[in-house]
Each structure stands twice: as C-alpha cells, then as structure tokens.
Write a protein that holds these residues in place. Sequence first.
Motif, short mmCIF file in Angstrom:
data_model
loop_
_atom_site.label_atom_id
_atom_site.label_comp_id
_atom_site.label_asym_id
_atom_site.label_seq_id
_atom_site.Cartn_x
_atom_site.Cartn_y
_atom_site.Cartn_z
N LYS A 55 -3.06 4.53 -9.93
CA LYS A 55 -3.18 5.99 -10.06
C LYS A 55 -3.05 6.67 -8.71
N VAL A 56 -3.68 6.10 -7.69
CA VAL A 56 -3.59 6.68 -6.35
C VAL A 56 -2.17 6.61 -5.84
N TYR A 57 -1.51 5.48 -6.06
CA TYR A 57 -0.13 5.31 -5.59
C TYR A 57 0.80 6.32 -6.25
N LYS A 58 0.70 6.46 -7.56
CA LYS A 58 1.58 7.39 -8.27
C LYS A 58 1.26 8.84 -7.95
N GLY A 59 0.04 9.10 -7.50
CA GLY A 59 -0.32 10.47 -7.16
C GLY A 59 0.06 10.87 -5.74
N ILE A 106 -2.53 3.42 6.69
CA ILE A 106 -2.87 4.44 5.69
C ILE A 106 -3.93 5.40 6.24
N VAL A 107 -4.92 4.87 6.93
CA VAL A 107 -6.01 5.71 7.44
C VAL A 107 -5.54 6.59 8.59
N HIS A 108 -4.82 5.99 9.56
CA HIS A 108 -4.49 6.70 10.79
C HIS A 108 -3.02 7.12 10.89
N SER A 116 6.91 4.82 11.99
CA SER A 116 7.51 6.15 12.05
C SER A 116 6.48 7.28 11.98
N GLN A 117 6.83 8.39 12.61
CA GLN A 117 5.98 9.58 12.60
C GLN A 117 5.87 10.20 11.20
N ILE A 118 6.80 9.86 10.29
CA ILE A 118 6.78 10.51 8.99
C ILE A 118 5.70 9.94 8.06
N MET A 119 5.10 8.82 8.45
CA MET A 119 4.00 8.28 7.65
C MET A 119 2.72 9.00 8.05
N PRO A 120 2.19 9.88 7.16
CA PRO A 120 1.00 10.66 7.52
C PRO A 120 -0.28 9.84 7.42
N ALA A 121 -1.35 10.39 7.97
CA ALA A 121 -2.67 9.78 7.88
C ALA A 121 -3.38 10.27 6.61
N PHE A 122 -3.95 9.34 5.87
CA PHE A 122 -4.64 9.68 4.62
C PHE A 122 -6.15 9.43 4.72
N GLY A 123 -6.65 9.19 5.93
CA GLY A 123 -8.06 8.88 6.08
C GLY A 123 -8.98 9.99 5.63
N ASP A 124 -8.53 11.25 5.74
CA ASP A 124 -9.36 12.38 5.33
C ASP A 124 -9.08 12.81 3.89
N LEU A 125 -8.06 12.22 3.25
CA LEU A 125 -7.69 12.61 1.89
C LEU A 125 -8.16 11.60 0.85
N LEU A 126 -8.27 10.36 1.22
CA LEU A 126 -8.66 9.31 0.29
C LEU A 126 -9.98 8.68 0.73
N THR A 127 -10.77 8.26 -0.23
CA THR A 127 -12.00 7.54 0.10
C THR A 127 -11.68 6.11 0.52
N ASP A 128 -12.66 5.45 1.11
CA ASP A 128 -12.46 4.08 1.55
C ASP A 128 -12.12 3.18 0.36
N GLU A 129 -12.78 3.39 -0.78
CA GLU A 129 -12.52 2.58 -1.97
C GLU A 129 -11.13 2.85 -2.52
N GLU A 130 -10.68 4.09 -2.49
CA GLU A 130 -9.34 4.41 -2.99
C GLU A 130 -8.27 3.76 -2.13
N ILE A 131 -8.49 3.71 -0.84
CA ILE A 131 -7.51 3.05 0.05
C ILE A 131 -7.47 1.55 -0.24
N ASN A 132 -8.62 0.94 -0.43
CA ASN A 132 -8.65 -0.49 -0.77
C ASN A 132 -7.96 -0.74 -2.10
#
Length: 349
Positions: A55-59, A106-108, A116-132
């Motif tokens: 779900k996280v990936y598709k979102g 993913i976090v940083h 690449s610079q185009i890969m954004p940081a998701f540390g503030d958008l996803l929880t630790d469990e969602e990243i795992n």
Amino acid sequence: MNAVRESPARRFISRFLGSAGVLIVWFVVLLGRPLPLFAQTLHYAKSPDVRNGEKVYKGGCIACHGSEGKGASMASTVFRRPDTFPDFTDCAGTTPEPNGNWKAVIVHGGPSRGFSQIMPAFGDLLTDEEINDVIAYMRGFCKNVHHYPLGELNLPRALVTEKAFPENEIVISTAASASGAPAWTTDLIDERTIIDARTQLETDVPVNYADQAHNWTAGIGDITLAVKREMFSSLRTGSILSLQGGILLPTGDSKRTFGAGTTQFEPFAAFDQLFKENTFLQTQLGADLPVDTSIAPRSMFWRVAVGQAMAPDHMLGRLFSPMVEFWRCVTSSRGRVPIGTCCRRCRSP
C-alpha cells in the motif's frame, strides 16, 4: 630398537594442523548450529508487514519506480532518468545491499548515499514501521532464484583476512615492513563478479619498494589471478562460506625477493559469521603450493579477524568497524623466503 624418524612433509602438516585445529572446530560448530543474527541488520520492533508495504509503495513510490519495480515508463515521468536509477528486479544489483542501505536512502534521500538528487527524503512523511514494510515489499521484486548472498553478510574488509562475500570493487592496500630493512608493498586489487553474483574474479598486482644493501629498488611482485565462489550463505544463521582457487604467476624478481621464482597455487576457504551486538568473525584457511618446491617452500595458513560494527543514526549512518586480526603460517622451509610468502596481503614471511 630404532626410533622412527618423522618425514619433513609429515612434520610440516602436523605443525599446521596443531595450530589450525581450533579453527577447524569453529567451522564445524558454526555451520551446524543456527545462531541469532543481529550484526549489520536492522532491529525491528515487530516483523515488517508486506501487505502494508504494498500500500505504501503504490501510494508514494509507484509513480517513479513502476508497478514492477523496473521504473515507470519514460512517457509517464517528468524527470530525466539518471544512470543510477534502480531496477529492483535485478537480483545481482539489489541483493548486495543490506536493508540498512535501503532504509538510509528512503529516510534521508538519494544524496545521502551518493545516488541521484531526484530521490527525495521520506523520513518526515513515513513512519519507521511504514519504511520497514515498504522495504520488505520491494525486496519481493527480486525473486533471488539463484540464491545470491544478501548484503547483510558482506562484512567490513579486514587488512589481511579475505572475506567470503563476492563483490565488485577496486582496492588499494599498502603494508610496510615492521622489522628488518625498510620495505613496503602496495597491492592494486580488482574484484568483480562474473557469470553471476556468487562468483568473483580477483586480480592482485603487488608493487614492491625495498631498501636492499642501502639502495632503494622497486618492482612488480607475483601477480595473482583467482576465482572465488560462494558455496553457502544463510541470513537466518548469519553464515557465509566461500572457496577460492588462485594462481600466483612468477612475475616478480626472485633475486630481489619480489617473487617466488615459480608458479604457485593458492586454494583457501573463507567463512564469516555474524553474532549478537553487531560483532562479527571472519576466518580463512588455505595453502600456498609452489610448482617447484626447490625454489619456494610450501606453506599453510589460517587467519582470523574479529570486529565490531558501529554506525550512528540507528545503524543507518556510515559504518565504523574496529577489528583485530590473528594469523599463523607454517612453511616447509626455515630459510629465506620471498616477500609475501605465507601472508600475501601482510607481506610478513
């Protein structure tokens, strides 16, 4: 009554086996006993949920990385795809990376690991469990039907003891003589996987500098060509075993002790083990077998490296691994031997 005299070859083997017996026991015990794995791995409060990861990936990921993990079509993306754009179905490219590296990106963001610079940081958008969870889902794009070893088993490189994990890298290693006449050797080592991610071709070109009779001299040593093959690996037990066969070509000048003066074969086994609290053990057991034993002695060796993996940011930062090494070598000769005999990497006969 006449005493039975022990032959030099038998005495040589018994001396080596006496020093290597404990190491052989370690091999048997560790291979046959599952151990809890902690070193170089992420600590999870609970097991990752692959369904939630989908779900996280598709979102948030599918727009760039595509539904199959190979990357979205060029027509549907608004950015120029860099050369480092990943294909998650490529097991040879994804399995060498531990989950900690995936999570750090993913976090940083991509720049945190040189991507690449185009890969954004998701540390503030996803929880630790969602990243795992999403990492666990993305890991499924690689089916790993060839059983390539996982990146968690790629231990930090020791100075002398060779690791069991096959990989792609160029290494420059320099060692200086701690006793006797001043001398040092720089090894230019090229390691690259061939055929598949379990097989490695290694080329080692040593460049020697030595003070001989108060005159500095330089020259190429015996060049090594070797093939390493991973035979067994298990993330559940934290174990990996590889076998390597190498040939040392007589390219060095034996008169200046830069070479053995004869072709040598070097078979060895490398076994690495992860333990609790980020501790690891690397072991190596092998021999140097010259074609002409009247020129160069036979030798057998074992090497052990014990280390501790440390990294800031909950093991997402750069890895720092202090370690200590032990080795023992037994030769069939007590005379003068070429530089590198018995310990090709440490240059200490």
